[in-house]
Design an enzyme around this catalytic site. Sequence first.
Site, mmCIF file in Angstrom:
data_model
loop_
_atom_site.group_PDB
_atom_site.id
_atom_site.type_symbol
_atom_site.label_atom_id
_atom_site.label_comp_id
_atom_site.label_asym_id
_atom_site.label_seq_id
_atom_site.Cartn_x
_atom_site.Cartn_y
_atom_site.Cartn_z
ATOM 1 N N ASP A 1 -32.408 -0.044 -62.278
ATOM 2 C CA ASP A 1 -31.707 -0.904 -62.964
ATOM 3 C C ASP A 1 -31.007 -0.028 -64.153
ATOM 4 O OD1 ASP A 1 -32.787 -2.803 -61.296
ATOM 5 O OD2 ASP A 1 -33.604 -3.968 -62.821
ATOM 6 N N SER B 1 -35.678 -10.546 -65.187
ATOM 7 C CA SER B 1 -35.122 -9.534 -64.101
ATOM 8 C C SER B 1 -34.177 -10.140 -63.447
ATOM 9 C CB SER B 1 -36.360 -9.302 -63.241
ATOM 10 O OG SER B 1 -36.169 -8.781 -61.993
#
Length: 561
Positions: A126, A474
């Site tokens: 990420d 998330s």
Amino acid sequence: MTKDLRIRSHVISEDVLRAPNRAMLRAVGFKDEDFKKPMIGIASTWSEVTPCNIHINELAVKAKEGAREAGGAPLIFNTITVSDGISMGTEGMRYSLPSRDLIADSIETVVGGESLDGFVAIGGCDKNMPGCLMAIARMNLPAVFVYGGTIKPGKLKGKDIDIVSAFEGVGQYNNGTINKEELHHIECNACPGSGSCGGMYTANTMASAIEAMGMSLPGSASNPAETDEKRNDCLDAGKAVYRLLEQDIRPRDILTKKAFENAITVVMALGGSTNAILHLMAIAHAAEVDLSLEDFNRLQKQVPHLADLKPSGKYVMQDLHEAGGVSAVMKMLLAEGLLHGDCLTVTGKTLAENLAESPDLKEGQKVIYPLNQPLKEQGPLVVLKGNLAPNGAVAKVSGLKVKRMTGPVKVFDDEASATLAVTNGEIKEGDVLVIRYEGPKGGPGMPEMLSISAILVGKGLGESVALLTDGRFSGGTHGLVVGHIAPEAQVGGPIALIRNGDLVTIDSEEQVLSVDLSEQELKARKLEWTAPPMLARGTLAKYTRLVSCSSKGAVTDYFED
């Protein structure tokens, strides 16, 4: 022009003075002819700590091959990565967001320190994507980003599963819906190989945004990790950097305000991660582009949600790839006037010119809904404001039936105690669960709350319990959740002042986040409030003292005069 330096009355050319520098480069393989070529860096995030990045060394070698074929003198160097999926729900998650800025700093340091002429950056997990782009924007040297690619979906009992299935499985086990053996089967089948988490989570979201901005080659966002297409992405990226050098096209020629609007549009259409707001703000800061939370809300009202992708939908990134990919989605959006087609890209062509050569969405595909029959008329990422979040908060409403909720708060000062309360059955339908002191400074590091949000979903409370935090979520999170509440608790934001039983309202349609307290009551409570102590040593201590508010992208180089 050759610079002359006078030493002991002798004239010594810069070419002669550089002999020791060249001697060092000869030791790593340079020949006489290489010193006449541009030095092209390959910034690799290869690591064995996560499946997202375990294959990237091979991709870096392909990018080096492409740069050399084009006429450059390429050099691979590495930077770090932190696996969000592995650190989730642990103290390690506090290092996740700081790793983004550390990645940016380290790439800037090597590129600047080695006087490289341009570079390719390859990211998987990420924080790799925004970290690489922040460095690219800061250095403003010809550069191309390549996404390491998505993982294949796991398979269990004939159905696709992924890492979020494992997090939600914990909630299902806690609720008695599945047994330990069934949870173990999910664990063993969720991640079948290399690549980033498969849904429209943060990695795939940011890869899509970067392609929309024009900083990666067409197809890079959706070509899966373990494919020849991905290896060719890297080969072509190495060649593309050389062309950018020839044409003197630099990142800030590409990273314009309209390019960021294209990125936001694609993120809204695909139903991307809330983290996109934080990261796009940070990249814009690095590029010196004026981007604000209001820009996200403006485009949210204009762009429909089209993608039936996880976490709230059915499909994963590989399905989108097989349906035509992100480029095909952008081609459809451009045809409807939702993208700026005149934006320059790393191909040296405009976005419209690139998309004219891209395939359309495949006939009969089910991943992307038509524009005249969208999943939702407006985008799913909503910025909320109110007396509980004067500087803003972020909610993701894709798949939600509940648009407004008022309920009593149950307040926790850390995720661990809140998780214990959820698993012990202390959180009931109608509650507003608040987790604070988890912001950029207070976390420290603004950790994600996928673990607890997934447990709530697994227990069947995903839409009947609201979860609020000054931390993050998330890209795999779904449910009634609001994050990035600013100002954060650590600096005395209103979230630090609320108490058990206070009534909080979340209204995604009116875009309001408020607590039923008067301004006078909030001021009185502020006088009684004391900031908790912060860490005194180490990288997180440095981060807490440098990091900006989440509404500014949580960057570490935001300095006000």
